[in-house]
Design an enzyme around this catalytic site. Structure first.
Site, PDB file in Angstrom:
ATOM      1  N   CYS A  78       0.823  -1.226   0.000  1.00  0.00           N
ATOM      2  CA  CYS A  78       0.000   0.000   0.000  1.00  0.00           C
ATOM      3  C   CYS A  78       0.848   1.263   0.000  1.00  0.00           C
ATOM      4  O   CYS A  78       0.301   2.367   0.080  1.00  0.00           O
ATOM      5  CB  CYS A  78      -0.909   0.018   1.221  1.00  0.00           C
ATOM      6  SG  CYS A  78      -2.260  -1.143   1.071  1.00  0.00           S
ATOM      7  N   GLY A  79       2.179   1.133  -0.048  1.00  0.00           N
ATOM      8  CA  GLY A  79       3.016   2.335  -0.007  1.00  0.00           C
ATOM      9  C   GLY A  79       3.821   2.432   1.278  1.00  0.00           C
ATOM     10  O   GLY A  79       4.286   3.524   1.649  1.00  0.00           O
ATOM     11  N   THR A 132       6.847   1.346   1.968  1.00  0.00           N
ATOM     12  CA  THR A 132       8.250   1.733   1.752  1.00  0.00           C
ATOM     13  C   THR A 132       8.353   3.260   1.673  1.00  0.00           C
ATOM     14  O   THR A 132       9.237   3.877   2.273  1.00  0.00           O
ATOM     15  CB  THR A 132       8.759   1.117   0.421  1.00  0.00           C
ATOM     16  OG1 THR A 132       8.362  -0.246   0.357  1.00  0.00           O
ATOM     17  CG2 THR A 132      10.259   1.234   0.291  1.00  0.00           C
ATOM     18  N   HIS A 176       2.648  -4.753   9.880  1.00  0.00           N
ATOM     19  CA  HIS A 176       1.472  -5.025   9.059  1.00  0.00           C
ATOM     20  C   HIS A 176       0.350  -5.614   9.929  1.00  0.00           C
ATOM     21  O   HIS A 176      -0.692  -5.997   9.409  1.00  0.00           O
ATOM     22  CB  HIS A 176       1.797  -6.044   7.964  1.00  0.00           C
ATOM     23  CG  HIS A 176       2.615  -5.499   6.819  1.00  0.00           C
ATOM     24  ND1 HIS A 176       2.394  -4.268   6.259  1.00  0.00           N
ATOM     25  CD2 HIS A 176       3.630  -6.053   6.112  1.00  0.00           C
ATOM     26  CE1 HIS A 176       3.255  -4.082   5.260  1.00  0.00           C
ATOM     27  NE2 HIS A 176       4.014  -5.140   5.156  1.00  0.00           N
ATOM     28  N   SER A 220      -0.163  -4.873  -7.341  1.00  0.00           N
ATOM     29  CA  SER A 220       1.164  -4.738  -6.753  1.00  0.00           C
ATOM     30  C   SER A 220       1.550  -6.015  -6.005  1.00  0.00           C
ATOM     31  O   SER A 220       2.674  -6.518  -6.122  1.00  0.00           O
ATOM     32  CB  SER A 220       1.167  -3.531  -5.810  1.00  0.00           C
ATOM     33  OG  SER A 220       2.446  -3.297  -5.314  1.00  0.00           O
ATOM     34  N   GLY A 256       4.950   2.474  -9.018  1.00  0.00           N
ATOM     35  CA  GLY A 256       4.646   3.597  -8.129  1.00  0.00           C
ATOM     36  C   GLY A 256       3.614   4.544  -8.704  1.00  0.00           C
ATOM     37  O   GLY A 256       3.753   5.765  -8.590  1.00  0.00           O
TER      38      GLY A 256
HETATM   39  P1  A3P Z   1       3.457  -0.778  -7.452  1.00  0.00           P
HETATM   40  O1  A3P Z   1       3.691  -2.259  -7.382  1.00  0.00           O
HETATM   41  O2  A3P Z   1       2.045  -0.441  -7.838  1.00  0.00           O
HETATM   42  O3  A3P Z   1       4.441  -0.071  -8.287  1.00  0.00           O
HETATM   43  P2  A3P Z   1       4.873  -1.434  -0.120  1.00  0.00           P
HETATM   44  O4  A3P Z   1       5.956  -0.436   0.075  1.00  0.00           O
HETATM   45  O5  A3P Z   1       3.772  -1.334   0.882  1.00  0.00           O
HETATM   46  O6  A3P Z   1       5.420  -2.807  -0.283  1.00  0.00           O
HETATM   47  O7  A3P Z   1       4.172  -1.030  -1.493  1.00  0.00           O
HETATM   48  C1  A3P Z   1       4.865  -1.163  -2.711  1.00  0.00           C
HETATM   49  C2  A3P Z   1       4.239  -0.241  -3.712  1.00  0.00           C
HETATM   50  O8  A3P Z   1       4.646   1.109  -3.446  1.00  0.00           O
HETATM   51  C3  A3P Z   1       4.719  -0.568  -5.120  1.00  0.00           C
HETATM   52  O9  A3P Z   1       3.631  -0.202  -5.989  1.00  0.00           O
HETATM   53  C4  A3P Z   1       5.907   0.380  -5.252  1.00  0.00           C
HETATM   54  O10 A3P Z   1       6.296   0.610  -6.581  1.00  0.00           O
HETATM   55  C5  A3P Z   1       5.355   1.623  -4.572  1.00  0.00           C
HETATM   56  N1  A3P Z   1       6.399   2.529  -4.097  1.00  0.00           N
HETATM   57  C6  A3P Z   1       7.597   2.218  -3.544  1.00  0.00           C
HETATM   58  N2  A3P Z   1       8.289   3.339  -3.243  1.00  0.00           N
HETATM   59  C7  A3P Z   1       7.525   4.378  -3.625  1.00  0.00           C
HETATM   60  C8  A3P Z   1       7.717   5.801  -3.586  1.00  0.00           C
HETATM   61  N3  A3P Z   1       8.819   6.350  -3.110  1.00  0.00           N
HETATM   62  N4  A3P Z   1       6.717   6.586  -4.066  1.00  0.00           N
HETATM   63  C9  A3P Z   1       5.583   6.042  -4.567  1.00  0.00           C
HETATM   64  N5  A3P Z   1       5.353   4.710  -4.633  1.00  0.00           N
HETATM   65  C10 A3P Z   1       6.309   3.881  -4.171  1.00  0.00           C
END
Ligand code: A3P
Length: 322
Positions: A72-73, A75, A134, A166, A290
């Site tokens: 969900c974002g 990272t 989580h 994702s 992202g």
């Molecule tokens: P996508 O797979 O849609 O690209 P998490 O961090 O909870 O594991 O979520 C990963 C999702 O956040 C991935 O989405 C990833 O590409 C995106 N993500 C990672 N770093 C990001 C950043 N700095 N800004 C926006 N999205 C980011």
């Protein structure tokens, strides 16, 4: 790089295996099954860490948590929270985010700090401790939820269609995914994803953010993409470290946004190769596209409609829309 399964699956104790055998069990996305504990589905190794954290974690008033369901974002929010809290101490070119993956700077309670997988010592963490989880709100260690403790939780939610896409990519990349697309879709709709049902997870934190707005801040990935500066300022205020007029004037908000942006983080050598310290997951797997709305490239209109219907029904009356 072992792209089929980069997660180092630790051995579980015999006692824990016996405990697992008493829990409801279902097939999940990956080859490892999911176990139902306190109303949520976990993979065995993370459940062990979750229970261990429930038993041993001692919260401190100054603790800050980044919470979410996977993909969900997290990272991004870990990077933002780290950059905000440490902004007076750390500046480029020596900023820790330029040489460490956000997951190595902000460890998960149930994956990095507790359970068989434990490799980091929480006693060594400087205050304020920035940690992540989580785990659903209702299962957090009691002291985090206690009204006597003042620690803060940043929660990030994301449109479930993009989360599914994702998650599916992530599992294919780093874990032994053994499901067809239609099957993973069906499981998610039934609530059978790690830490799911996702709607109960999101609602748990949403309700807390309404009841205890000074303790839980509810963020949406889409809002962070649409108006990053406003959301980062909201996070800073919530954490008790608002931007001063001088900082705003000096471009500090934009500096943090730039440092934590997808483009910068995903382009760093430290995030392009290598594995996370404890879990051994490929660091690059946390950066894919992202973007908002990538689900349109992967879900049929019928699938999208089905998820939308489930979400509308489950969130109905809560005041939350995803
Ligand atoms: P996508 O797979 O849609 O690209 P998490 O961090 O909870 O594991 O979520 C990963 C999702 O956040 C991935 O989405 C990833 O590409 C995106 N993500 C990672 N770093 C990001 C950043 N700095 N800004 C926006 N999205 C980011």
């Amino acid at each position: 790089m072992s792209s089929s399964n980069s997660f180092q699956w630790p051995q579980l104790s015999q006692d824990f295996k016996e405990f697992l055998s008493t829990l409801p069990r279902e097939k999940g996305f990956a080859k490892e099954p999911l176990y139902l504990y306190q109303g949520f589905w976990y993979e065995d190794v993370f459940l062990e860490g979750a229970i261990s954290s429930q038993e041993h974690f001692q919260a401190e008033d100054s603790d800050v948590f980044v919470a979410s369901t996977p993909k969900c974002g997290t990272t991004w929010l870990k990077a933002i929270a780290f950059a905000l809290l440490n902004r007076r101490r750390n500046q480029a070119p020596d900023h820790p985010l330029l040489s460490n993956n956000p997951h190595d700077l902000v460890p998960y309670l149930e994956m990095d700090l507790y359970g068989e997988n434990k490799a980091l010592d929480i006693a060594l963490f400087p205050s304020p401790r920035l940690l992540a989880t989580h785990m659903p709100y209702s299962s957090l260690p009691k002291l985090i939820r206690s009204s006597g403790t003042k620690c803060k939780i940043l929660y990030v939610a994301r449109n479930p269609k993009d989360t599914l896409v994702s998650m599916r990519h992530f599992y294919t990349r780093v874990r032994m995914l053994d499901l067809m697309w239609a099957e993973s879709f069906k499981l998610l709709c039934e609530g059978l994803s790690g830490y799911g049902p996702f709607w109960d997870h999101i609602l748990g934190y949403w309700k807390q953010s309404l009841e205890n707005p000074d303790r839980v801040l509810f963020l949406k990935y889409e809002d962070m993409k649409a108006r990053p500066a406003a959301e980062v300022r909201r996070v800073a205020e919530f954490l008790g470290c608002p931007f001063s007029a001088e900082e705003v004037e000096a471009g500090e908000v934009d500096r943090i946004l730039e440092l934590c942006s997808f483009e910068v983080l995903s382009g760093l050598e430290v995030n392009k190769k290598g594995k996370l310290m404890v879990t051994g997951v490929d660091k690059s797997a946390f950066f894919r596209r992202g973007e908002v709305g990538d689900w349109k490239n992967h879900l049929s209109p019928e699938m999208a409609e089905r998820i939308d219907r489930i979400v509308a029904e489950k969130l109905s009356g809560s005041g939350l829309f995803l």
